[in-house]
Write a protein that holds these residues in place. Structure first.
Motif, PDB file in Angstrom:
ATOM      1  N   VAL A 141      -7.250 -18.247  -3.817  1.00  0.00           N
ATOM      2  CA  VAL A 141      -7.332 -17.723  -2.529  1.00  0.00           C
ATOM      3  C   VAL A 141      -5.994 -17.892  -1.687  1.00  0.00           C
ATOM      4  N   VAL A 142      -5.240 -18.485  -2.192  1.00  0.00           N
ATOM      5  CA  VAL A 142      -3.954 -18.638  -1.719  1.00  0.00           C
ATOM      6  C   VAL A 142      -3.157 -17.172  -2.072  1.00  0.00           C
ATOM      7  N   VAL A 143      -3.338 -16.707  -3.178  1.00  0.00           N
ATOM      8  CA  VAL A 143      -2.914 -15.377  -3.405  1.00  0.00           C
ATOM      9  C   VAL A 143      -3.233 -14.255  -2.557  1.00  0.00           C
ATOM     10  N   LEU A 144      -4.598 -14.432  -2.293  1.00  0.00           N
ATOM     11  CA  LEU A 144      -5.333 -13.495  -1.672  1.00  0.00           C
ATOM     12  C   LEU A 144      -5.118 -13.358   0.045  1.00  0.00           C
ATOM     13  N   VAL A 145      -4.796 -14.487   0.655  1.00  0.00           N
ATOM     14  CA  VAL A 145      -4.567 -14.753   1.916  1.00  0.00           C
ATOM     15  C   VAL A 145      -2.843 -14.937   2.252  1.00  0.00           C
ATOM     16  N   ARG A 146      -2.105 -14.435   0.915  1.00  0.00           N
ATOM     17  CA  ARG A 146      -0.587 -14.820   1.217  1.00  0.00           C
ATOM     18  C   ARG A 146      -0.157 -13.531   1.965  1.00  0.00           C
ATOM     19  N   PRO A 147      -0.706 -12.201   2.022  1.00  0.00           N
ATOM     20  CA  PRO A 147      -0.171 -11.535   2.609  1.00  0.00           C
ATOM     21  C   PRO A 147      -0.202 -11.375   4.151  1.00  0.00           C
ATOM     22  N   ALA A 148      -1.022 -12.176   4.617  1.00  0.00           N
ATOM     23  CA  ALA A 148      -1.434 -12.204   5.942  1.00  0.00           C
ATOM     24  C   ALA A 148      -0.308 -12.919   6.596  1.00  0.00           C
ATOM     25  N   PHE A 149       0.596 -13.733   5.674  1.00  0.00           N
ATOM     26  CA  PHE A 149       1.699 -14.691   6.399  1.00  0.00           C
ATOM     27  C   PHE A 149       2.901 -14.295   5.782  1.00  0.00           C
ATOM     28  N   GLY A 150       2.972 -13.120   5.405  1.00  0.00           N
ATOM     29  CA  GLY A 150       4.546 -12.242   4.856  1.00  0.00           C
ATOM     30  C   GLY A 150       4.734 -11.259   5.888  1.00  0.00           C
ATOM     31  N   ALA A 151       5.667 -10.544   5.266  1.00  0.00           N
ATOM     32  CA  ALA A 151       6.358  -9.418   6.365  1.00  0.00           C
ATOM     33  C   ALA A 151       5.004  -8.294   6.391  1.00  0.00           C
ATOM     34  N   PRO A 152       5.016  -7.931   7.628  1.00  0.00           N
ATOM     35  CA  PRO A 152       3.993  -6.673   7.821  1.00  0.00           C
ATOM     36  C   PRO A 152       4.403  -5.472   7.340  1.00  0.00           C
ATOM     37  N   GLY A 153       3.585  -4.730   6.979  1.00  0.00           N
ATOM     38  CA  GLY A 153       3.715  -3.587   6.402  1.00  0.00           C
ATOM     39  C   GLY A 153       3.891  -3.282   4.880  1.00  0.00           C
ATOM     40  N   LYS A 154       3.638  -4.532   4.464  1.00  0.00           N
ATOM     41  CA  LYS A 154       3.774  -4.563   2.910  1.00  0.00           C
ATOM     42  C   LYS A 154       2.504  -5.002   2.267  1.00  0.00           C
TER      43      LYS A 154
END
Length: 201
Positions: A149-162
């Protein structure tokens, strides 16, 4: 004297004509270097632009490996693989579960007297060991579920556009699925919903 005058006139005209031709030739000669300088300047400008393009491409080629080395997807991919691995271990078992079950069996044998009822002996020797195995499997399943779950939600807290790589999402979803299955089975076994103790009556 008239002839001399004509000759002089001719000479004068010839000189003037020659002078005009020389003037035209001199003008053309003066204009030619300017044209050559202009063409040379244009050629040098084009060469400079080509060189700048080549330098830019070379810099991009040198920056690409460094960008790939520092890509955040590496850590996410590793975590996704760990999640899937934990899910598999929760279903197939591990040496931790084996040792824990064997220890619980030994404790049951030591703590149960020979005069105890059969139901108590079965529960202390076998039932508790199976429950311990289910508990350890459930812990592995829960860890797989959390990491996935952490891996799946990680992009929401990372740099946008990646966007996250497709294979990372697939492996993470596999880890989450295996974790859910392992957790459900562990809870079902721990509560004796499935594979309960045999009847001793």
């Amino acid at each position: 004297m008239g002839t001399k005058t004509v000759d002089e006139a001719v000479d004068a005209n010839g000189t003037e004509a020659k002078s005009d031709e020389e003037t035209v030739n001199a003008t053309k000669t003066d204009e030619a270097p300017d044209a050559e300088v202009e063409e040379t300047g244009n050629a040098e400008a084009e060469d400079a632009e080509d060189q700048d393009d080549l330098d830019a491409e070379a810099l991009e080629g040198e920056d690409t490996p460094e960008a790939e080395k520092g890509a955040p997807g590496v850590g996410q991919g590793a975590a996704a693989v760990v999640s899937a691995g934990l899910g598999v271990v929760s279903l197939t078992g591990s040496w931790v579960a084996t040792v824990a079950a064997a220890r619980e069996t030994l404790v049951g044998q030591l703590g149960t007297s020979s005069t105890a009822s059969v139901a108590k002996q079965v529960k202390e020797v076998y039932g508790d060991a199976w429950a311990t195995t289910a508990l350890v499997g459930g812990l592995f399943a829960l860890a797989a579920l959390i990491v996935g779950v952490v891996v799946l939600v990680r992009p929401a807290f990372g740099a946008p556009g990646k966007p996250q790589a497709a294979w990372i999402k697939s492996v993470a979803w596999a880890g989450v699925s295996l974790g859910v299955i392992g957790l459900v089975l562990a809870v079902a076994k721990y509560s004796d919903i499935i594979l309960g103790l045999p009847s001793t009556s």
